[in-house]
Write a protein that holds these residues in place. Structure first.
Motif, PDB file in Angstrom:
ATOM      1  N   ALA A 159       2.536   1.725  -3.388  1.00 14.30           N
ATOM      2  CA  ALA A 159       1.645   2.177  -4.405  1.00 14.30           C
ATOM      3  C   ALA A 159       1.364   3.645  -4.172  1.00 14.30           C
ATOM      4  N   GLU A 216       0.706  -1.037  -0.069  1.00 14.98           N
ATOM      5  CA  GLU A 216      -0.110  -0.050  -0.024  1.00 14.98           C
ATOM      6  C   GLU A 216       0.850   1.198   0.169  1.00 14.98           C
ATOM      7  N   GLU A 276      -3.233  -0.946  -7.248  1.00 13.08           N
ATOM      8  CA  GLU A 276      -2.334  -1.066  -6.210  1.00 13.08           C
ATOM      9  C   GLU A 276      -0.845  -2.028  -6.332  1.00 13.08           C
TER      10      GLU A 276
END
Length: 229
Positions: free
Chosen positions: A86, A83, A113
């Motif tokens: 991304a 996460e 992502e």
């Protein structure tokens, strides 16, 4: 080879001028458009993940000379997880320059992502192979700077923290269930419920099931920890 104008602009954003521009092109090439003469970025992503890990470990040690391994490990995980990668990739505009096959592009690949996270790790490897560890380290520290400074004292992911809370009280692990899925296939929105054996529960919505689970766990953890006071 000479980089296209958009890739030159991207290289400027990440602060690195490539001696071997083909490395950047490869780092931004997804498997959906690769050919025998145009390899994808998967091998670079493998290498970049390791370079990122070393840079983050060094940065965390330098930032806090008294932190224990137990404090450093969750901070490290928060900085290198998909996460976060991304989010960094999105801020750097990776999605705008990703080379994708038509089907992947039509399904929203520039916003996915997993693709963004893999691509930024591949870019790290490209810089490493182009100019060495110090150049890669400098770029990573530029891109991750604000996140390193703001990483929480306890940066465990919410699902892990909630599970540990439950186990410390003799409960089984929290149960997660998808209660709703909306939107088109290329841009779904998931609603997930997390429930403890005690009956307490929370729901959250997000663009991936994993994000929704984390958000629901965070909300429930905040509520149950408040009852401990």
């Amino acid at each position: 080879m000479k980089l296209s104008a958009d890739l030159q602009a991207f290289a400027a954003r990440i602060g690195h001028e490539f001696e071997q521009p083909e490395l950047l092109l490869r780092a931004l090439t997804h498997a959906s458009i690769s050919t025998p003469t145009r390899p994808d970025n998967q091998r670079l992503e493998f290498l970049g993940d390791r370079v990122l890990g070393l840079v983050m470990a060094e940065a965390l040690l330098a930032a806090d000379g008294t932190a224990t391994e137990g404090q450093l490990a969750p901070r490290y995980n928060a900085l290198v997880r998909k996460e976060t990668c991304a989010a960094v990739a999105h801020a750097a505009g990776v999605g705008e320059v990703l080379k994708l096959g038509r089907s992947e592009m039509m399904s929203g690949g520039r916003r996915k992502e997993a693709l963004l996270g893999d691509a930024i790790e591949a870019v790290i490897a490209a810089v490493y192979l182009d100019a060495g560890f110090e150049a890669a380290r400098a770029m990573v520290l530029r891109l991750w700077d604000a996140r390193i400074g703001a990483v929480a004292e306890d940066a465990r992911d919410a699902k892990t923290a909630l599970q540990e809370w439950a186990q410390a009280r003799g409960m089984p692990p929290p149960a997660y269930s998808e209660t709703e899925r909306e939107g088109p296939d290329h841009q779904p929105v998931f609603t997930v419920e997390v429930r403890l054996a005690s009956g307490q529960s929370e729901r959250a919505r997000a663009g991936s099931k994993r994000q929704a689970e984390q958000a629901a766990a965070k909300a429930l953890l905040a509520r149950v920890e408040g009852t401990d006071d």
